[in-house]
Write a protein that holds these residues in place. Structure first.
Motif, PDB file in Angstrom:
ATOM      1  N   LEU A  17     -34.251  36.406  35.926  1.00  0.00           N
ATOM      2  CA  LEU A  17     -34.217  35.230  35.053  1.00  0.00           C
ATOM      3  C   LEU A  17     -35.534  34.465  35.097  1.00  0.00           C
ATOM      4  O   LEU A  17     -36.036  34.025  34.060  1.00  0.00           O
ATOM      5  N   LEU A  18     -36.098  34.319  36.277  1.00  0.00           N
ATOM      6  CA  LEU A  18     -37.379  33.616  36.386  1.00  0.00           C
ATOM      7  C   LEU A  18     -38.469  34.321  35.594  1.00  0.00           C
ATOM      8  O   LEU A  18     -39.287  33.678  34.942  1.00  0.00           O
ATOM      9  N   PRO A  86     -25.789  31.622  43.464  1.00  0.00           N
ATOM     10  CA  PRO A  86     -24.924  31.866  42.297  1.00  0.00           C
ATOM     11  C   PRO A  86     -24.909  30.682  41.322  1.00  0.00           C
ATOM     12  O   PRO A  86     -25.010  30.871  40.108  1.00  0.00           O
ATOM     13  N   GLU A  87     -24.822  29.470  41.849  1.00  0.00           N
ATOM     14  CA  GLU A  87     -24.836  28.279  40.996  1.00  0.00           C
ATOM     15  C   GLU A  87     -26.170  28.158  40.269  1.00  0.00           C
ATOM     16  O   GLU A  87     -26.220  27.838  39.078  1.00  0.00           O
ATOM     17  N   LEU A  88     -27.250  28.440  40.973  1.00  0.00           N
ATOM     18  CA  LEU A  88     -28.584  28.371  40.386  1.00  0.00           C
ATOM     19  C   LEU A  88     -28.747  29.394  39.271  1.00  0.00           C
ATOM     20  O   LEU A  88     -29.286  29.082  38.210  1.00  0.00           O
ATOM     21  N   VAL A  89     -28.255  30.598  39.469  1.00  0.00           N
ATOM     22  CA  VAL A  89     -28.367  31.651  38.451  1.00  0.00           C
ATOM     23  C   VAL A  89     -27.564  31.268  37.211  1.00  0.00           C
ATOM     24  O   VAL A  89     -28.042  31.408  36.085  1.00  0.00           O
ATOM     25  N   ARG A  90     -26.360  30.760  37.414  1.00  0.00           N
ATOM     26  CA  ARG A  90     -25.539  30.351  36.259  1.00  0.00           C
ATOM     27  C   ARG A  90     -26.212  29.218  35.492  1.00  0.00           C
ATOM     28  O   ARG A  90     -26.253  29.224  34.265  1.00  0.00           O
ATOM     29  N   PHE A  91     -26.750  28.232  36.221  1.00  0.00           N
ATOM     30  CA  PHE A  91     -27.446  27.117  35.581  1.00  0.00           C
ATOM     31  C   PHE A  91     -28.668  27.617  34.810  1.00  0.00           C
ATOM     32  O   PHE A  91     -28.884  27.241  33.651  1.00  0.00           O
ATOM     33  N   ALA A  92     -29.481  28.461  35.446  1.00  0.00           N
ATOM     34  CA  ALA A  92     -30.699  28.984  34.798  1.00  0.00           C
ATOM     35  C   ALA A  92     -30.346  29.778  33.544  1.00  0.00           C
ATOM     36  O   ALA A  92     -31.052  29.696  32.534  1.00  0.00           O
ATOM     37  N   HIS A  93     -29.257  30.534  33.600  1.00  0.00           N
ATOM     38  CA  HIS A  93     -28.811  31.295  32.433  1.00  0.00           C
ATOM     39  C   HIS A  93     -28.478  30.358  31.269  1.00  0.00           C
ATOM     40  O   HIS A  93     -28.905  30.583  30.133  1.00  0.00           O
ATOM     41  N   GLY A  99     -32.579  26.716  25.859  1.00  0.00           N
ATOM     42  CA  GLY A  99     -34.004  26.640  25.575  1.00  0.00           C
ATOM     43  C   GLY A  99     -34.411  27.557  24.441  1.00  0.00           C
ATOM     44  O   GLY A  99     -35.233  27.194  23.591  1.00  0.00           O
ATOM     45  N   LEU A 100     -33.830  28.761  24.412  1.00  0.00           N
ATOM     46  CA  LEU A 100     -34.125  29.682  23.313  1.00  0.00           C
ATOM     47  C   LEU A 100     -33.584  29.155  21.984  1.00  0.00           C
ATOM     48  O   LEU A 100     -34.215  29.321  20.944  1.00  0.00           O
ATOM     49  N   PHE A 101     -32.428  28.509  22.029  1.00  0.00           N
ATOM     50  CA  PHE A 101     -31.870  27.907  20.810  1.00  0.00           C
ATOM     51  C   PHE A 101     -32.828  26.859  20.254  1.00  0.00           C
ATOM     52  O   PHE A 101     -33.151  26.856  19.061  1.00  0.00           O
ATOM     53  N   PHE A 102     -33.298  25.954  21.117  1.00  0.00           N
ATOM     54  CA  PHE A 102     -34.236  24.928  20.656  1.00  0.00           C
ATOM     55  C   PHE A 102     -35.579  25.529  20.250  1.00  0.00           C
ATOM     56  O   PHE A 102     -36.224  25.041  19.325  1.00  0.00           O
ATOM     57  N   MET A 103     -35.979  26.591  20.919  1.00  0.00           N
ATOM     58  CA  MET A 103     -37.233  27.252  20.527  1.00  0.00           C
ATOM     59  C   MET A 103     -37.095  27.859  19.139  1.00  0.00           C
ATOM     60  O   MET A 103     -38.031  27.807  18.340  1.00  0.00           O
ATOM     61  N   LEU A 104     -35.947  28.421  18.828  1.00  0.00           N
ATOM     62  CA  LEU A 104     -35.701  28.966  17.492  1.00  0.00           C
ATOM     63  C   LEU A 104     -35.875  27.875  16.439  1.00  0.00           C
ATOM     64  O   LEU A 104     -36.569  28.070  15.434  1.00  0.00           O
ATOM     65  N   ILE A 105     -35.283  26.721  16.675  1.00  0.00           N
ATOM     66  CA  ILE A 105     -35.412  25.617  15.716  1.00  0.00           C
ATOM     67  C   ILE A 105     -36.864  25.170  15.605  1.00  0.00           C
ATOM     68  O   ILE A 105     -37.379  24.920  14.510  1.00  0.00           O
ATOM     69  N   LEU A 164     -23.404  36.070  35.484  1.00  0.00           N
ATOM     70  CA  LEU A 164     -24.205  34.985  34.929  1.00  0.00           C
ATOM     71  C   LEU A 164     -23.397  33.753  34.585  1.00  0.00           C
ATOM     72  O   LEU A 164     -23.855  32.643  34.708  1.00  0.00           O
ATOM     73  N   THR A 165     -22.157  33.947  34.148  1.00  0.00           N
ATOM     74  CA  THR A 165     -21.390  32.801  33.681  1.00  0.00           C
ATOM     75  C   THR A 165     -20.327  32.352  34.680  1.00  0.00           C
ATOM     76  O   THR A 165     -19.830  31.249  34.576  1.00  0.00           O
ATOM     77  N   GLY A 166     -19.996  33.201  35.620  1.00  0.00           N
ATOM     78  CA  GLY A 166     -18.978  32.836  36.587  1.00  0.00           C
ATOM     79  C   GLY A 166     -17.575  32.972  36.057  1.00  0.00           C
ATOM     80  O   GLY A 166     -16.615  32.535  36.674  1.00  0.00           O
TER      81      GLY A 166
END
Length: 167
Positions: A17-18, A86-93, A99-105, A164-166
């Motif tokens: 993810l990083l 695990p919490e960090l990975v879910r948050f980063a996901h 972030g990709l959604f806002f980048m698309l806009i 990724l989502t838990g």
């Protein structure tokens, strides 16, 4: 070949993810920097009210994208050495997705801004719509359509949605 432990898998998922976030971060930072300098250029005074509104939309969504894509770093600092990968990975996901959604806009509105400045508005809208479709094709349709391809030969669980989502 030995099977990785759950802790190792979380660590690998976080590293993956990083790496993805580094790529996205560079793109959004370049767009954001361009947008920050735009009002100081000579031609910006010739923009219409519509173009200024589109500019503000592009600027704010690029900023939102940058904030979300960079946020896993701050989250990691806050949770460092607490065993909460695990919490960090879910948050980063989630932050990467947002972030990709806002980048698309931001990308589509940037295309609209520039194309409306140099072309007739209907053509600018068409080019912007095509740009949005193009991004959605490569960022959503193709990746999600491939999710079940080759299930028989998968030996890597790094794309496990539960991981990724838990869920």
């Amino acid at each position: 070949m030995s099977k990785e432990s759950e802790k190792q898998r979380w660590q690998r998922n976080f590293a993956d993810l990083l790496q993805e976030l580094r790529v996205a971060q560079t793109g959004v930072q370049i767009l954001f920097a361009f947008l920050l300098t735009l009002p100081f250029s000579n031609g910006f005074t010739r923009t219409t009210e519509f173009q200024r509104d589109v500019y503000i939309l592009a600027l704010l969504t690029a900023a939102a994208s940058a904030a979300m894509i960079i946020s896993p770093v701050a989250f990691h600092r806050a949770l460092f050495r607490q065993g909460r990968k695990p919490e960090l990975v879910r948050f980063a996901h989630r932050m990467a997705t947002g972030g990709l959604f806002f980048m698309l806009i931001a990308m589509v509105s940037s295309v609209l801004l520039v194309s409306d400045f140099v072309l007739d508005r209907p053509i600018a809208f068409l080019l912007s719509a095509l740009t949005g479709v193009w991004f959605l094709l490569f960022w959503a349709v193709l990746p999600f359509s491939r999710r079940n391809w080759g299930d028989d030969d998968i030996d890597d669980d790094d794309d496990d949605p539960q991981m990724l989502t838990g869920d």
